[in-house]
Enzyme design. Structure first.
Site, short mmCIF file in Angstrom:
data_model
loop_
_atom_site.label_atom_id
_atom_site.label_comp_id
_atom_site.label_asym_id
_atom_site.label_seq_id
_atom_site.Cartn_x
_atom_site.Cartn_y
_atom_site.Cartn_z
N ARG A 117 0.82 -1.22 0.00
CA ARG A 117 0.00 0.00 0.00
C ARG A 117 0.86 1.27 0.00
O ARG A 117 0.33 2.38 -0.12
CB ARG A 117 -0.93 0.01 1.21
N GLY A 160 -5.06 8.78 3.47
CA GLY A 160 -6.00 9.66 2.78
C GLY A 160 -5.48 11.09 2.76
O GLY A 160 -4.28 11.32 2.93
N GLU A 183 -1.74 -2.78 -22.10
CA GLU A 183 -1.45 -3.43 -20.82
C GLU A 183 0.02 -3.86 -20.74
O GLU A 183 0.68 -3.69 -19.72
CB GLU A 183 -2.41 -4.62 -20.62
N HIS A 201 0.51 7.75 -38.66
CA HIS A 201 0.01 9.12 -38.53
C HIS A 201 0.87 9.97 -37.61
O HIS A 201 0.44 11.02 -37.16
CB HIS A 201 -1.45 9.10 -38.05
N LYS A 258 -0.22 -0.17 -4.27
CA LYS A 258 -1.19 -1.11 -4.80
C LYS A 258 -2.58 -0.52 -4.88
O LYS A 258 -3.33 -0.76 -5.81
CB LYS A 258 -1.20 -2.36 -3.90
O1 M6R Z 1 -7.35 -1.66 -7.65
P1 M6R Z 1 -7.58 -1.14 -9.03
O2 M6R Z 1 -7.75 -2.20 -10.04
O3 M6R Z 1 -8.73 -0.15 -9.08
O4 M6R Z 1 -6.27 -0.33 -9.39
C1 M6R Z 1 -6.16 0.39 -10.58
C2 M6R Z 1 -4.73 0.73 -10.89
O5 M6R Z 1 -4.19 1.51 -9.85
C3 M6R Z 1 -3.87 -0.52 -11.09
O6 M6R Z 1 -4.35 -1.30 -12.14
C4 M6R Z 1 -2.41 -0.13 -11.38
O7 M6R Z 1 -2.32 0.56 -12.58
C5 M6R Z 1 -1.52 -1.38 -11.42
N1 M6R Z 1 -0.27 -1.05 -10.83
C6 M6R Z 1 -1.29 -1.88 -12.81
O8 M6R Z 1 -0.45 -2.98 -12.83
#
Ligand code: M6R
Length: 616
Positions: free
Chosen positions: A27, A106, A489, A512, A611
């Site tokens: 986190r 937060g 991705e 383009h 995360k």
């Molecule tokens: O928990 P979420 O799926 O909402 O998170 C979205 C993005 O923060 C998450 O996909 C992030 O881009 C990852 N690090 C991608 O691998």
């Protein structure tokens, strides 16, 4: 972002908190700290950098005979927003009297105004540059006249605006943690003669499997024997116990060097589980708990799929497959844009939120905006009981299990799986696909986990390529149709963990503008898995090859024509065009992983990332 853990009980709080923080490090990992109520005062240790730095500090102290033990404490792992990562800005933060300590996740939006007020009225001197310190200072002021810690906390929350979860201890009201949730995750763990708080389940898995999910606006008061929850008006709340079904192993590395690699290898099982949860005994898709009747579906005029990060390209695949099978127009948007552009949403809109964590603030805010305009909300979420799940009308869970690495892999492929299941179900219910097509595509989808497991049995070629190509400072990803979604991705995966400047573009769009960047040796990863677009893609590859690009192509087994135009080809197992994204993304995940490993990057915890992104 930021992880919070709190403990009250009979064990050494420091050990429980350190252990919990390590499981929450995904986190945020800019700094970490612990506050304990000890000998009638609040004591704090904090250290910039990963948790092991804090651990080292505590070990050194303990070797020098300095004790840091108590039965009540709170801890924090930080993802910096206000104020650089430093010892001073690390949580916990204390008030001026040193009797209150807080940890916070937060943003306190009116912190400047509160800081000014506290400085002017109470001559408070702030130590840190954080917004969070105002929470400690405010509670410290209210604590002067309050009868209990919860009274002071309640009074302080009346002054604060923003999105937050925070936890507080005080030497004036010891043996107690008070925590509050407003738009950031918070749970309370139920033990025997001990209780816990945390921002996320993995922190507590080792100690308890029964938890209370704290709702928005609620305050929880935790002692060793009681957990009391109150709503925003301080009325007591009765909450059902939530039983966690994961075990602790699911959140461990189990011999893999990194969570990311473990999670890549877990994909066949995760996809299989996501499918199995949605099949009845006859092998038809059933969406238990999701009430999308034929009338509901026929009433939908438009679908918005809204997401962030990796969940966004999952939405692009969703658009392709829903439009193809269910014939409903779909728009895909990034959540941070959707919420501010006054989108055309009404009662006939289906809003699909995709989120692994279910706590991404942008996605949650977009969901609320769509709901306020009357849209029906279906979410595709991995974390059971998360905010997005709780605020949705229907939830389609991805059964990926806990995803710990910051880079999403198994959560992404299970999100894709949900898109296929949903589109198939919609198409069949609306009669927009034939029974034969429904069964053929569903059967092909069910074969994917086996094909993926076969592919993962030997991936040495990807590792070997990474060993040669890892020094590149720029990489392009191109593809057409579904391959373009996978290119986005693949590019995100590479840049976030290897820090290589990567860029994805629809192959037909290259000419383009972007083709101007092609030079002898430019590395281009080309996805050429779509039979229907194969010839077109070959032409695009020829165009970049003619400019001297180094072409690494991903193609379906058997499509060998591409070899003549490529420096290297990675073959994925053959499958229907619609389903290739489930397979073709995997070599790209592995390539990103292997390149990041060669470059010595911190794979599970890439710099500047976290995360769960619970700030705007
Ligand atoms: O928990 P979420 O799926 O909402 O998170 C979205 C993005 O923060 C998450 O996909 C992030 O881009 C990852 N690090 C991608 O691998």
């Amino acid at each position: 972002m930021c992880g919070i853990v709190g403990y009250v009980g009979k064990r050494n709080a420091k050990d429980v908190i350190l252990d919990g923080l390590k499981r929450l490090e995904y986190r945020g990992y800019d700094s970490a700290g612990i506050a304990l109520v000890r000998n009638g005062s609040v004591e704090i240790r904090q250290k910039v950098g990963e948790i092991r730095n804090l651990e080292e500090l505590l070990d050194n102290e303990s070797r020098r005979g300095i004790s840091f033990e108590s039965y009540t404490g709170i801890g924090h792992t930080r993802w910096a927003t206000h104020g650089a990562p430093s010892d001073i800005n690390a949580h916990p933060h204390a008030d001026q009297s040193g009797t209150v300590a807080i940890v916070h996740n937060g943003i306190i939006e009116n912190f400047v105004e509160l800081k000014e007020r506290l400085t002017r009225q109470y001559h408070v001197h702030f130590r840190s540059e954080t917004d969070s310190e105002v929470i400690a200072q405010l509670i410290g002021i209210y604590m002067r006249d309050a009868e209990s810690l919860e009274d002071a906390v309640y009074a302080a929350t009346q002054d604060m605006t923003g999105a937050y979860a925070f936890a507080v201890i005080s030497s004036k009201d010891p043996n107690k943690i008070v925590a509050v949730r407003k738009d950031a995750p918070l749970i309370a763990g139920i033990g025997k003669g001990e209780n816990f708080i945390a921002s996320d389940i993995p922190a507590l898995l080792k100690y308890c499997k029964e938890i209370y999910l704290i709702e928005n606006g609620e305050m929880v008061v935790v002692t060793a024997d009681r957990i009391d929850i109150f709503d925003e008006n301080r009325n007591p709340v009765r909450r059902e116990v939530f039983h966690v079904t994961w075990d602790v192993d699911a959140a461990e590395k189990e011999g893999y060097p990194h969570f990311m690699l473990k999670e890549i290898y877990e994909q066949p099982k995760a996809i299989e589980e996501t499918i199995a949860r949605r099949l009845d005994e006859a092998g038809n898709i059933r969406l238990d708990g999701i009430s999308l009747t034929k009338e509901d579906l026929a009433n939908i005029s438009r679908i918005y799929i809204v997401a962030c990060g990796a969940a966004y390209p999952a939405g692009l695949v969703g658009k392709f497959i829903i439009e193809k099978l269910a014939k409903i127009p779909v728009e895909v948007d990034v959540a941070s844009e959707f919420r501010y552009r006054d989108p055309l949403v009404d009662e006939r809109t289906l809003f699909i939120a995709i989120s692994q964590s279910g706590e991404t603030l942008d996605t949650l805010a977009a969901l609320r905006a769509a709901k306020a305009k009357g849209a029906r909300v279906l979410s595709v979420v991995n974390v059971v009981g998360s905010s997005v799940a709780r605020e949705s009308d229907d939830v389609f869970y991805t059964w990926a299990g806990p995803e710990i690495a910051v880079a999403s892999t198994k959560a992404y492929t299970t999100q894709l799986t949900c898109m296929y299941l949903l589109a198939l179900h919609m198409g069949r219910t609306l009669g927009t696909i034939s029974e034969t097509d429904y069964h053929a595509l569903l059967a092909a989808l069910r074969e994917i986990p086996g094909k993926l497991a076969d592919y993962l049995r030997d991936v040495r070629e990807v590792e070997a390529l990474a060993k040669i190509l890892y020094t590149r400072d720029q990489v392009f990803f191109i593809g057409r149709g579904l391959d373009a979604a996978v290119a986005y991705e693949g590019s995100l995966k590479l840049k976030e963990i290897s820090y290589i400047n990567s860029f994805a573009i629809a192959a037909g769009e290259l000419k383009h503008g972007t083709i101007a960047l092609m030079e002898p040796g430019t590395l281009v990863l080309c996805l050429a898995t779509q039979d229907a677009l194969y010839e077109k893609m070959l032409s695009n590859i020829q165009e970049i090859k003619a400019r001297g690009a180094h072409v690494l192509t991903v193609a379906k087994a058997g499509n060998r024509a591409v070899e003549a135009q490529s420096n290297e080809v990675i073959y994925i197992p053959d499958c229907r065009d619609e389903l290739t994204p489930l397979l073709s993304v995997v070599p790209l995940q592995l390539f990103a992983y292997d390149v990041a490993k060669e470059r010595g990057c911190n794979i599970d915890k890439p710099k500047n990332l976290a995360k769960s992104v619970t700030v705007e």
